[in-house]
Design an enzyme around this catalytic site. Structure first.
Site, PDB file in Angstrom:
ATOM      1  N   HIS A  76      17.689 -21.775 -33.129  1.00  0.00           N
ATOM      2  CA  HIS A  76      17.500 -23.218 -33.014  1.00  0.00           C
ATOM      3  C   HIS A  76      18.524 -23.980 -33.861  1.00  0.00           C
ATOM      4  CE1 HIS A  76      14.954 -26.898 -34.185  1.00  0.00           C
ATOM      5  NE2 HIS A  76      15.212 -27.047 -32.898  1.00  0.00           N
ATOM      6  N   HIS A 109      22.310 -33.152 -33.643  1.00  0.00           N
ATOM      7  CA  HIS A 109      20.918 -33.355 -33.254  1.00  0.00           C
ATOM      8  C   HIS A 109      20.480 -34.817 -33.213  1.00  0.00           C
ATOM      9  CE1 HIS A 109      16.547 -33.682 -33.713  1.00  0.00           C
ATOM     10  NE2 HIS A 109      16.544 -32.700 -32.844  1.00  0.00           N
TER      11      HIS A 109
HETATM   12  O1  G3P Z   1      15.022 -27.007 -27.613  1.00  0.00           O
HETATM   13  C1  G3P Z   1      13.977 -26.953 -28.514  1.00  0.00           C
HETATM   14  C2  G3P Z   1      14.092 -27.971 -29.605  1.00  0.00           C
HETATM   15  O2  G3P Z   1      15.414 -28.005 -30.057  1.00  0.00           O
HETATM   16  C3  G3P Z   1      13.662 -29.326 -29.181  1.00  0.00           C
HETATM   17  O3  G3P Z   1      13.543 -30.215 -30.217  1.00  0.00           O
HETATM   18  O4  G3P Z   1      14.264 -32.004 -31.672  1.00  0.00           O
HETATM   19  O5  G3P Z   1      14.793 -29.659 -32.277  1.00  0.00           O
HETATM   20  O6  G3P Z   1      15.992 -30.759 -30.418  1.00  0.00           O
HETATM   21  P1  G3P Z   1      14.713 -30.674 -31.187  1.00  0.00           P
HETATM   22 MG    MG Z   2      17.205 -29.148 -29.682  1.00  0.00          MG
END
Ligand code: G3P
Ligand code: MG
Length: 248
Positions: free
Chosen positions: A6, A48
């Site tokens: 992630h 992000h």
């Molecule tokens: O793709 C899963 C996750 O990344 C979604 O939430 O806010 O971390 O981009 P975020």
């Molecule tokens: Mg994400």
């Protein structure tokens, strides 16, 4: 069950940087999840938040800066004194590197709060430029972006419907994804349950869960037979999955 890092190996390295991506591969991840926005001059950048402040020494909205300006900000701000300067990567830099690695990439289109005209076309063109067509999936909280992507990519490219923590799809995600033609459901761990996984399995929909950062979460996702986990700790998750697969 596939492991996706992630924002790269974001549990120990600055999120969405090339360092975090390289470290995720070193840790044995199967894939990488990253987020994409556009700069003021329309360049695809891996980042992000909509604003720079949390993770960089910049301030304000990312879309107010050109790529050259964004490159001056330190994306390792949260590791100051521990790690040297890390730039915000472009999506092209990422693709050039990913083309040399045995991994797949979950490309999250960050159109939740900002409208980037034609970001879907730009993303696919870059994927094609680096020959990554067989090694990517696209996800977004904004399902209009997925519908747009559907008109661009070949039918075998997986599109994942991200849903927020308060999830309107939690009862019938399988029906929803089958109807829309999205091949995968990407729920947060907190709303995952037997019912929504069963709905997906009955309709042939993949389930990739975020963000799974502890053993209890891994156990739950494994027990429900999900297809993928998105985690900040890809090495731990991969080791755990391998031991489960070996029946230990
Ligand atoms: O793709 C899963 C996750 O990344 C979604 O939430 O806010 O971390 O981009 P975020
Ligand atoms: Mg994400």
């Amino acid at each position: 069950m596939k492991v996706m890092a992630h924002r790269g190996y974001s549990g120990a390295y600055p999120e969405n940087t090339m360092l975090a991506f390289r470290k995720a591969v070193e840790a044995g991840t199967d894939g990488i999840e990253l987020d994409v926005h556009e700069s003021k001059d329309g360049q695809l950048v891996v980042f992000h938040d909509e604003v720079l402040d949390r993770t960089t020494d910049g301030t304000g909205y990312l879309l107010d800066y050109t790529l050259d300006e964004l490159k001056t900000f330190n994306a390792a701000k949260l590791y100051e004194g521990k790690l040297p300067f890390e730039p915000i990567p472009t999506f092209e830099e990422y693709c050039a590197w990913a083309a040399t690695q045995d991994i797949f990439t979950n490309i999250e289109i960050k159109t939740d709060n900002v409208f980037y005209p034609d970001i879907e076309r730009k993303l696919w063109d870059m994927v094609v430029k680096y020959g990554l067509e067989q090694k990517v999936l696209f996800s977004s909280f904004n399902h209009i972006s997925l519908v747009r992507m559907q008109k661009i990519v070949p039918p075998e490219v997986v599109l994942g419907a991200l849903t927020p923590r308060v999830d309107g799809l939690k009862v019938y995600p399988g029906e929803y994804c089958q109807e829309t033609g999205f091949q995968a459901y990407h729920p947060p761990l907190c709303i995952l349950n037997e019912e929504n996984v069963r709905s997906c399995k009955e309709h042939g929909i993949l389930v990739n869960v975020w963000t799974v950062n502890d053993m209890e979460g891994l156990e739950k996702v494994w027990a429900l037979g999900c297809d993928g986990v998105i985690t900040n700790f890809p090495g731990v998750a991969k080791g755990w999955v391998l031991s489960k697969e070996a029946g230990k």
